[in-house]
Scaffold this active site. Sequence first.
Site, short mmCIF file in Angstrom:
data_model
loop_
_atom_site.label_atom_id
_atom_site.label_comp_id
_atom_site.label_asym_id
_atom_site.label_seq_id
_atom_site.Cartn_x
_atom_site.Cartn_y
_atom_site.Cartn_z
CG ASP A 1 100.90 97.05 -83.14
OD1 ASP A 1 101.27 96.98 -84.32
OD2 ASP A 1 100.30 98.04 -82.65
CB THR B 1 52.11 80.99 -94.26
OG1 THR B 1 53.39 80.97 -93.59
CG2 THR B 1 51.09 81.70 -93.38
CB CYS C 1 60.00 85.31 -91.60
SG CYS C 1 58.40 85.13 -92.38
#
Length: 500
Positions: free
Chosen positions: A444, A30, A34
């Site tokens: 932290d 084609t 895709c």
Amino acid sequence: MLTDPQTCLTAVRARDSRFDGWFVTAVRTTGIYCRPSCPATPPKARNITFYPSAAAAQAGGFRACKRCRPDASPGSPEWNVRADLVARAMRLIADGVVDREGIAGLARRLGYSTRQIERQVRAELGASPLALARAQRAQTARVLVETTTLPLTQVAHAAGFGSIRSFNDTMREVFAMAPRELRAKARISAVTPDGVDPAWHHLQLRLPFRRPLCVDNLFGHLVATAVPGVEEWRDGAYRRTMRLPSGPAIVALRPQQDHVAARVWLRDLGDLPVAISRCRWLLDLDADPEAIDADLGRDPRLAAMVAGAPGRRVPRTVDGAELALRLVIGQQISTRAARTHAGRLVAAYGVRVADPDGGLTATFPDPAVVADADDATLAMPQRRRDTLRGLAVALASGDLYVSTSADWQRARDGLLALPGIGPWTVEGVAMRALGDPDAFPASDLGVRQAMAALGLPDRGTAQLRASAPWRPWRAYAVQHLWASGSHEINRLPDQARSDG
């Protein structure tokens, strides 16, 4: 990039959207390519060629599928987890460097020869940096053609094309339709609604992502730490100003079920690709949440957290230098105090912006401006003031580079070499500015408290050993650890109001 034929074929047959952005499927019978999740009937294996990028498929003579729009899929998560030359080059290409500075500029920023960059990028992606930039321009142009009423000459400029002819030729080649044909098929909205300052170009876009997306901590963190004048939460959207190559910009980002709705105000339409790239980076939209959650969920200590809030992202930044300065401002003080200090700096030195739709007032100051800021504006201890100025000087001079394309180790070493900057700041920059998915701010307080609550060591080498099973996703594990606490960064403002 994913190029194993059997894995790719399996993904295509399953129409698995998790692989969108990892590769494209070109069908020789084609002449189209895709995304893996294309809803069309999967082609026969003998007619398929897999390409590592849309640019490579385009270079092979294939055009984009009109049904699945492979050009509009999320970007490859591969560039989020790597710090090698190709990954850094891809982040710079996404940020528009090739369009602005050419291949020579790309090479200069990366510190390699143009030949080395061309060779490595082509070997992995099947296309040159110029071809990759061209594919990005085509996608930007399609968005503008289909969603705005901009004259096509302005679309060509905004997308980065050097001429109308190259714009038309590229659109026909990539999409098998001329720009006017694309526009005729689309339902478009006005560029500038009534009442908006005509000095701004106003655009509405959709930013796709891989599901799931946990918005609570992502937007909650950005809003809770928002600098007055630069950021705000308004009507369900996070809004902020940005400094882009051609001038200031404003973005409003609103999470939706399968995309983030973005409204963008630009002084120069040519900044649109950069704005899109930085918004995607800010929200970590190219991450692969299922892969990350699967790895973290294997540790029984995190399994319940991950299952309870799948799709957590790392809240990042649109400007690495800004984030680094803000982290230093926020050292050893509360989130509220850090916002106040940063807001004072913005009010004094930020570039003024007239917000057409909200309460934003300025962009965050450039590092060179912060380096010369008056002491009265920097109402903080002398040692932190000296640290902030030292960092600003290093950033302004180019001695320190903390953008998305920086070398992670070199940036860490450069930060640690500055007086007053320690591991907490370094790992915060690595996590949110550099994008290192394994960044881990071990010291932290929120991380330590969460680990202690799980019965894990919360300091020293024992803490690092305990975090080893979370590699290479410790930055994402941190988001789950933080979310186990009650801090406002873990919830959207609307949630906080309804719960409280």
